[in-house]
Enzyme design. Structure first.
Site, PDB file in Angstrom:
ATOM      1  NE  ARG A  49      -0.498  -0.782   4.685  1.00 15.68           N
ATOM      2  CZ  ARG A  49      -0.344  -0.154   5.845  1.00 15.68           C
ATOM      3  NH1 ARG A  49      -0.987   0.938   6.089  1.00 15.68           N
ATOM      4  NH2 ARG A  49       0.439  -0.649   6.762  1.00 15.68           N
ATOM      5  CG  HIS A 176      15.614 -19.040   6.730  1.00 18.80           C
ATOM      6  ND1 HIS A 176      15.192 -18.575   7.948  1.00 18.80           N
ATOM      7  CD2 HIS A 176      16.955 -18.857   6.721  1.00 18.80           C
ATOM      8  CE1 HIS A 176      16.239 -18.137   8.628  1.00 18.80           C
ATOM      9  NE2 HIS A 176      17.324 -18.293   7.917  1.00 18.80           N
ATOM     10  CG  HIS A 238      15.415 -21.361  12.549  1.00 17.86           C
ATOM     11  ND1 HIS A 238      14.535 -21.492  11.505  1.00 17.86           N
ATOM     12  CD2 HIS A 238      15.599 -20.022  12.711  1.00 17.86           C
ATOM     13  CE1 HIS A 238      14.203 -20.282  11.067  1.00 17.86           C
ATOM     14  NE2 HIS A 238      14.827 -19.379  11.786  1.00 17.86           N
ATOM     15  CE  LYS A 338      18.540 -12.133  17.013  1.00 21.87           C
ATOM     16  NZ  LYS A 338      18.704 -12.478  15.615  1.00 21.87           N
TER      17      LYS A 338
END
Ligand code: BG6
Length: 487
Positions: A49, A176, A238, A338
């Site tokens: 949009r 993924h 994962h 992380k």
């Protein structure tokens, strides 16, 4: 390399100006196009949009997507013909008339219909319902990005609602990691070689580690990440997918349901986590400021979008057990985080020592066999063996055999997204997560999620290190330690 073009298709991309479209989806489609894998008549129909029309959208693609593609080298002619495949429809998701417009555009385009929802999960159900309201769900495939829900209840709610509109065979849930070449290679290693399979069991394996470590922090995703945490972001999907591939029984074929049935059996066999035991088998951490690759980096709690006194975990380490004949009593240690010391994803299989060492003390000191399957950054397999040191006496030392895949296969590598998108277009479901797998994974992590939400907070660790000391202490109780080698 696969060069057979796909059947003709129209690929409708919701979230066409989003981060994922920019970094992964459009570059993957470009690569497939450049390699001659896409049928000539196929179209990409971006839906967003924020842009007004096709020209505006193509300007955005040229500015944002081309830069990503160019990092890996760009073929200008292929880029021009790629752009010609792209159409654009401006859609306000709340407006039913816009979907009628979408239907009119799609109906004139030939081929298989793929709807890719690269949007937040809160939009999955409204988009599916709007597609159904104009009949676009028929004979179509729908691709859902993770995260699919926030917990078992919300993921069931999405799956129920989407399931009323699309049959399970039409739904492609992306993880993924399943598209990564080395993950595929795990299947080849385990089920293509007689050498490993007989040893791949409790009699010969002492413990297994699976690590997905990242050097980066939460980058620009602070708001999303702070509401998510590492358990939902990496473990539920994962890491449990990798675990199920490492531990599954040999499937009778590689067809979608044979592989997914075996993975599901592993997920069902995971020993349930007892709330009272969580402190012993699960460690959560959160990074503080520190040094990463020589640069000072800030604490998680000061990253943009993160609540100052956030208790969201940026690190998880778990001890997991699988209750079946093959794996009873073998600990699987999973770890992700992380701002760790290195970017690495690997599986470490620690074999048992020989039952009787006739070779003396040096053999015991040199340790047992170990197989290290590194998935990234470089795909390698390293097998540690014992060998005699040259010279007098029987002194043993650990040596290793190395296999670097890029030395054998110089070309043909595909990014995960390219493989997965081609699989959607070709109707191959094996590398997508079935609903029952997803449910089993949510069920298993839920007690940890609940316990962590109710009490306590993550243990601090300095950015640029391997996480809280408690993660190492957990392994020390099993007389082992995390393998942390230089890249
Ligand atoms: C995503 C997570 O699914 O995987 C990210 O949402 C994470 O937080 C990423 O950084 C890691 O993927 P890769 O392929 O870079 O290892």
């Amino acid at each position: 390399m696969e060069t057979q073009p796909t059947s003709s298709f129209v690929f409708v991309l919701f979230g066409g100006t989003g981060d994922l479209s920019m970094r992964k989806i459009l570059p993957a489609l470009y690569e497939a196009h450049r390699a001659g894998m896409l049928a000539a008549t196929s179209k990409i129909l971006a839906v967003a949009r924020h842009e007004e029309d096709r020209d505006g959208y193509l300007r955005w693609v040229t500015e944002h997507v081309k830069a990503h593609v160019a990092k890996r080298g760009i073929d200008e002619n292929a880029w021009v013909s790629f752009i010609e495949r792209i159409e654009f429809v401006k859609i306000d998701l709340g407006n039913a008339e816009d979907f009628a417009l979408l239907r009119d555009v799609v109906k004139d385009l030939p081929g298989i219909r793929v709807f890719y929802l690269a949007t937040g999960p809160s939009l999955f159900v409204p988009i599916c319902r709007a597609l159904a309201s104009v009949g676009l769900n028929e004979n179509a495939r729908i691709v859902l990005e993770k995260p699919l829900g926030y917990d078992l209840k919300s993921s069931n709610a999405i799956n129920d609602a989407v399931g009323e509109i699309f049959a399970e065979e039409q739904i492609y849930r992306i993880d993924h990691y399943l598209g990564k070449e080395p993950v595929q290679n795990l299947l080849a290693l385990r089920f293509g070689n007689a050498l490993f399979e007989p040893l791949w069991r409790r009699e010969w394996v002492e413990s297994i580690q699976i690590t997905i470590a990242e050097e980066l922090g939460v980058e620009a995703r602070g708001i999303f990440y702070d509401n998510t945490g590492a358990l939902r972001d990496m473990v539920q999907n994962h890491l449990l997918q990798l675990l199920s591939i490492v531990a599954m029984e040999p499937p009778h074929s590689m067809d979608s349901d044979s592989v997914r049935d075996e993975k599901l059996r592993v997920l069902h066999a995971l020993k349930p986590i007892d709330a009272l035991e969580i402190g012993k088998v699960a460690v959560r951490g959160q990074y503080h400021s520190g040094v990463s690759r020589g640069n000072s980096v800030p604490a998680y709690a000061t990253e943009p979008g993160v609540k100052q006194n956030s208790t969201t975990e940026t690190f998880v380490a778990l001890k997991v057990e699988i209750e079946n004949w093959r794996w009873a009593g073998v600990p699987f240690f999973l770890r992700t985080g992380k701002r760790l010391a290195d970017r690495v994803a690997e599986i470490v299989v620690n074999f048992r020592a020989v039952p009787h060492s006739a070779l003396g003390a040096s053999a015991l000191r040199a340790g047992a066999n170990r197989l290290v399957i590194r998935l990234q950054p470089n795909e390698t397999i390293r097998l540690y063996c014992l060998a005699k040191k040259p010279g007098e006496g029987m002194n043993l030392s650990s040596v290793h055999l190395d296999l670097a895949f890029d030395q054998f296969f110089k070309e043909g590598q595909m990014e995960a997204y390219q493989r997965l998108l081609l699989d959607v277009i070709n109707g191959r479901l094996a590398l997508f997560v079935r609903r029952d797998e997803q449910e089993a994974a949510w069920k298993w992590v839920e007690p940890i999620l609940n316990e962590w939400a109710a009490a306590g907070k993550p243990k601090p660790y300095a950015a640029g290190t391997w996480g809280p000391a408690a993660a190492s202490a957990m392994l020390a109780q099993h007389d082992t330690c995390w393998l942390e080698e230089e890249n």
